[in-house]
Motif scaffolding. Sequence first.
Motif, PDB file in Angstrom:
ATOM      1  N   PHE A  40       0.833  -1.197   0.000  1.00  0.00           N
ATOM      2  CA  PHE A  40       0.000   0.000   0.000  1.00  0.00           C
ATOM      3  C   PHE A  40       0.872   1.254   0.000  1.00  0.00           C
ATOM      4  O   PHE A  40       0.596   2.233  -0.704  1.00  0.00           O
ATOM      5  CB  PHE A  40      -0.926  -0.006   1.221  1.00  0.00           C
ATOM      6  N   ALA A  41       1.936   1.223   0.781  1.00  0.00           N
ATOM      7  CA  ALA A  41       2.820   2.387   0.855  1.00  0.00           C
ATOM      8  C   ALA A  41       3.459   2.687  -0.496  1.00  0.00           C
ATOM      9  O   ALA A  41       3.594   3.849  -0.893  1.00  0.00           O
ATOM     10  CB  ALA A  41       3.895   2.152   1.918  1.00  0.00           C
ATOM     11  N   ALA A  42       3.851   1.636  -1.219  1.00  0.00           N
ATOM     12  CA  ALA A  42       4.480   1.830  -2.528  1.00  0.00           C
ATOM     13  C   ALA A  42       3.483   2.428  -3.519  1.00  0.00           C
ATOM     14  O   ALA A  42       3.831   3.315  -4.305  1.00  0.00           O
ATOM     15  CB  ALA A  42       5.015   0.502  -3.051  1.00  0.00           C
ATOM     16  N   ARG A  43       2.246   1.931  -3.489  1.00  0.00           N
ATOM     17  CA  ARG A  43       1.224   2.498  -4.376  1.00  0.00           C
ATOM     18  C   ARG A  43       0.938   3.951  -4.024  1.00  0.00           C
ATOM     19  O   ARG A  43       0.717   4.789  -4.900  1.00  0.00           O
ATOM     20  CB  ARG A  43      -0.050   1.665  -4.310  1.00  0.00           C
ATOM     21  N   ALA A  44       0.914   4.257  -2.718  1.00  0.00           N
ATOM     22  CA  ALA A  44       0.673   5.639  -2.286  1.00  0.00           C
ATOM     23  C   ALA A  44       1.794   6.560  -2.739  1.00  0.00           C
ATOM     24  O   ALA A  44       1.564   7.748  -3.014  1.00  0.00           O
ATOM     25  CB  ALA A  44       0.526   5.686  -0.770  1.00  0.00           C
ATOM     26  N   ASP A  45       3.007   6.026  -2.829  1.00  0.00           N
ATOM     27  CA  ASP A  45       4.151   6.828  -3.280  1.00  0.00           C
ATOM     28  C   ASP A  45       4.211   6.947  -4.802  1.00  0.00           C
ATOM     29  O   ASP A  45       5.119   7.606  -5.331  1.00  0.00           O
ATOM     30  CB  ASP A  45       5.456   6.213  -2.781  1.00  0.00           C
ATOM     31  N   GLY A  46       3.284   6.291  -5.498  1.00  0.00           N
ATOM     32  CA  GLY A  46       3.217   6.410  -6.955  1.00  0.00           C
ATOM     33  C   GLY A  46       4.074   5.432  -7.719  1.00  0.00           C
ATOM     34  O   GLY A  46       4.294   5.608  -8.928  1.00  0.00           O
TER      35      GLY A  46
END
Length: 332
Positions: free
Chosen positions: A311-317
Amino acid sequence: MTTPKEDVTQLAARADAATARLTEVRASIARSIFGLEDVVEQALCVLLSGGHGLLVGAPGLAKTRLVHTLAIVTGLDDKRVQFTPDLMPADILGSEVLEEDAGGKRSFRFIPGPVFTRLLMADEINRASPRTQAALLQAMQEGFVTVAGVRHDLPKPFHVLATQNPIEQEGTYPLPEAQLDRFAMQIDVPYPGREAERAILIATTGTAEDSALPVLNAQELTELQALVRAMPVGEQTLSAILDLLARARPDGSADAEVADAVAWGPGPRAGQALMLAVRARALVQGRLAPSTEDVAALAGPVLKHRMALTFAARADGLNVDRLIARLAAEAA
């Protein structure tokens, strides 16, 4: 192990003949499909490797047309199932009906469903319930279905080409990872370029329309699939595949970004799919053996649906396509 010279010569002759036939196949497809050369090539790689494909794209991009065209050109009988939330497993697999003969004796008779075909189009597969999606899983993996405890074999070859709309998610059921892994490749269908769209408008809005012509038959396709498995893979290409798989798995990956951003990576089935797909691409392009360039070209379609970002990676784009492209370039 060294292949005898006679075998190499014979294999090269078979590959040359196959390349000529596949050139005819692509020319026939081009009569009906415009501007999707990479998509067509990847779809052919799926069929030649004996696998199933997931076509992902917005509505109206000729996904259905492509599947039907492939059926015509390869000589495979095809059926289409429109997946909806109320679709039941029996609507795909078939069901047993109770019949009574003239003597009054009753017995059950199995009525095959649309899955009993050589090329099944599962249209908008993620709109069906998980129960119905699971009903297709055994057929895709095992080549048979079980109804009322009785095994029913599917015709060979058997392929599923499913479609999925990436835009609309309302009323959909995401495919579980176990089923996604059954698809050899995820093929993204883009919007056409200007010249391709011009050709589409001219060809499809007139009084007559060109259609694809049959080139192969089921037996020839089966022989091509056997040829793909017989093609040699060099040590450099094999090492590139193994390096790519190792880099893409968060557990033990030497790539710091993968270790932090990837939730789960590709398993051995991804390697099997890539080994077959690179051979098929080499054959389509008229080469006897695949290269590391084939690995780089097909890494995305083979791996993207077999990996998940945190989720964190997706949030970072972070984008999984760009990540795979980088890993493939480094491995190749």
